[in-house]
Design an enzyme around this catalytic site. Structure first.
Site, PDB file in Angstrom:
ATOM      1  N   HIS A   9      -4.849  -1.128   4.736  1.00 21.49           N
ATOM      2  CA  HIS A   9      -5.379  -1.481   5.919  1.00 21.49           C
ATOM      3  C   HIS A   9      -6.626  -2.123   6.214  1.00 21.49           C
ATOM      4  O   HIS A   9      -7.304  -1.891   5.245  1.00 21.49           O
ATOM      5  CB  HIS A   9      -4.935  -0.232   7.116  1.00 21.49           C
ATOM      6  CG  HIS A   9      -5.931   0.812   6.364  1.00 21.49           C
ATOM      7  ND1 HIS A   9      -7.174   0.999   6.925  1.00 21.49           N
ATOM      8  CD2 HIS A   9      -5.824   2.068   5.816  1.00 21.49           C
ATOM      9  CE1 HIS A   9      -7.870   1.913   6.428  1.00 21.49           C
ATOM     10  NE2 HIS A   9      -7.008   2.686   5.815  1.00 21.49           N
ATOM     11  N   GLU A  11     -10.469  -2.550   7.894  1.00 22.08           N
ATOM     12  CA  GLU A  11     -11.497  -1.471   8.258  1.00 22.08           C
ATOM     13  C   GLU A  11     -11.480  -0.682   9.296  1.00 22.08           C
ATOM     14  O   GLU A  11     -11.193  -1.367  10.522  1.00 22.08           O
ATOM     15  CB  GLU A  11     -12.957  -2.252   7.914  1.00 22.08           C
ATOM     16  CG  GLU A  11     -13.961  -1.286   7.849  1.00 22.08           C
ATOM     17  CD  GLU A  11     -15.472  -2.064   7.626  1.00 22.08           C
ATOM     18  OE1 GLU A  11     -15.816  -2.131   6.692  1.00 22.08           O
ATOM     19  OE2 GLU A  11     -16.117  -2.403   8.854  1.00 22.08           O
ATOM     20  N   THR A  12     -11.904   0.450   9.285  1.00 20.51           N
ATOM     21  CA  THR A  12     -12.120   1.225  10.454  1.00 20.51           C
ATOM     22  C   THR A  12     -13.702   1.696  10.477  1.00 20.51           C
ATOM     23  O   THR A  12     -14.109   1.524   9.661  1.00 20.51           O
ATOM     24  CB  THR A  12     -11.400   2.494  10.517  1.00 20.51           C
ATOM     25  OG1 THR A  12     -11.792   3.291   9.510  1.00 20.51           O
ATOM     26  CG2 THR A  12      -9.534   2.243  10.247  1.00 20.51           C
ATOM     27  N   GLU A  82      -1.078   8.220   4.375  1.00 25.04           N
ATOM     28  CA  GLU A  82      -2.242   8.633   3.572  1.00 25.04           C
ATOM     29  C   GLU A  82      -2.222   9.921   3.215  1.00 25.04           C
ATOM     30  O   GLU A  82      -1.277  11.075   4.038  1.00 25.04           O
ATOM     31  CB  GLU A  82      -3.647   8.621   4.519  1.00 25.04           C
ATOM     32  CG  GLU A  82      -5.020   8.843   3.516  1.00 25.04           C
ATOM     33  CD  GLU A  82      -5.077   8.311   2.161  1.00 25.04           C
ATOM     34  OE1 GLU A  82      -4.399   8.404   1.190  1.00 25.04           O
ATOM     35  OE2 GLU A  82      -5.858   7.131   2.076  1.00 25.04           O
TER      36      GLU A  82
END
Length: 181
Positions: A9, A11-12, A82
């Site tokens: 995914h 970036e957070t 996750e």
């Protein structure tokens, strides 16, 4: 032949700060959205049959951006969520060995991920799949395919790793490709 492109995914804010997220639902930041857009543009040059995602928001949002670009729907598979890090969620990712000792047991995490991989083999022979998931999930898949207990290469946000299964064995075509970003 089954071809799977493993996509981490985008970036957070927690990724940018080096903080463990685990199964906590965190959203893509602006950079993560741009990464997903770049990934979508790059992947749209090939033919894909389906997009599968972890149910966490950061993976789903990445998968949706990609799926919209290539006119496919996103399918959710819980097996690719996750690892749950328990009380380590929210702490800095400094000593990963320490963090692996809390939350979901690694052997159960690995078993879950491999059940998902086997479901893909059983249900999608001769398909080209985009699988949007998480760094630890990708590492589990690759260590299993390499018959290794440890794989310490970092999986970058929005990176691509491609694997193929020819009904006998797996091949890793490339790992952690980010040259399109």
């Amino acid at each position: 032949m089954l071809k799977i492109c493993l996509i981490r995914h985008g970036e957070t804010d927690w990724n940018a700060k080096g903080i463990i997220q685990g199964t906590l639902n965190t959203e893509l930041n602006n950079r993560g959205k741009q990464q997903a857009e770049s990934c979508a543009a790059y992947l749209s040059k090939e033919n894909w049959d389906l997009v599968i995602s972890s149910p966490l928001i950061r993976a789903m949002d990445t998968a949706t951006i990609i799926a919209n670009k290539i006119s496919l729907n996103v399918q959710i598979m819980d097996e690719f969520i996750e690892k749950h890090y328990g009380e380590a969620v929210g702490s800095p990712l400094i000593d990963k060995t320490l963090h692996d000792q809390v939350g979901e047991q690694f052997i159960l995490f690995k078993k879950r991920v491999l059940i998902g991989l086997n479901r893909l083999i059983e249900n999608y022979d001769n398909k080209n799949i985009l699988l949007v998931t998480h760094g630890d999930v990708i590492q589990v898949i690759l260590t299993t395919l390499l018959h290794s207990n440890e794989y310490n290469n970092k999986v970058n946000n929005a990176s691509l790793s491609e694997i193929e299964y020819n009904n006998v064995h797996w091949t890793i075509n490339y790992f952690n490709r980010i040259n399109y970003l």
